[in-house]
Design a protein around this motif. Structure first.
Motif, PDB file in Angstrom:
ATOM      1  N   GLU A 197       0.833  -1.206   0.000  1.00  0.00           N
ATOM      2  CA  GLU A 197       0.000   0.000   0.000  1.00  0.00           C
ATOM      3  C   GLU A 197       0.870   1.260   0.000  1.00  0.00           C
ATOM      4  O   GLU A 197       0.633   2.185  -0.777  1.00  0.00           O
ATOM      5  N   ARG A 255      -8.533   0.962   1.115  1.00  0.00           N
ATOM      6  CA  ARG A 255      -8.266  -0.474   1.025  1.00  0.00           C
ATOM      7  C   ARG A 255      -9.358  -1.188   1.790  1.00  0.00           C
ATOM      8  O   ARG A 255      -9.617  -0.881   2.946  1.00  0.00           O
ATOM      9  N   ILE A 305      -8.362  -8.402  -1.313  1.00  0.00           N
ATOM     10  CA  ILE A 305      -8.134  -6.992  -1.003  1.00  0.00           C
ATOM     11  C   ILE A 305      -8.476  -6.152  -2.228  1.00  0.00           C
ATOM     12  O   ILE A 305      -8.055  -6.468  -3.339  1.00  0.00           O
ATOM     13  N   PHE A 365      -8.090  -2.329  -3.631  1.00  0.00           N
ATOM     14  CA  PHE A 365      -7.551  -0.981  -3.546  1.00  0.00           C
ATOM     15  C   PHE A 365      -8.402  -0.108  -4.456  1.00  0.00           C
ATOM     16  O   PHE A 365      -8.556  -0.405  -5.638  1.00  0.00           O
TER      17      PHE A 365
END
Length: 92
Positions: A7, A28, A35, A37
């Motif tokens: 990240e 996030r 996950i 983003f």
């Protein structure tokens, strides 16, 4: 590489790519699919992030996918384009 480092790296790269780094919005989220983003940038910077025919965002996704696999998670990227009525989302 852990997800927090991924990240931080991703935000660092985005900040260097755009003209208006202060306008980057980044979230996030994690769910059963992996996950996600989500990013949003200044209208003037959209082309810099996406690239011609998606080449830049595609390269970023390859790196993110590889890092996610090292951590055993699925990583996706969603680019919100304000005012356009659509979103770009690439699952990895």
């Amino acid at each position: 590489m852990n997800i927090e480092k991924l990240e931080a790296w991703f935000l660092g790269v985005l900040s260097l790519m755009v003209t208006h780094p202060q306008d980057i919005k980044f979230t996030r989220t994690t769910d059963e699919m992996g996950i996600l983003f989500t990013i949003s940038v200044n209208k003037e910077d959209e082309g810099k992030v996406i690239g011609m025919a998606g080449s830049i965002v595609g390269a970023l996704i390859v790196i993110m996918r590889s890092a996610g696999r090292m951590e055993g998670v699925r990583v996706s990227l969603k680019i919100e384009i304000p005012g356009s009525g659509f979103e770009v989302r690439k699952a990895t």
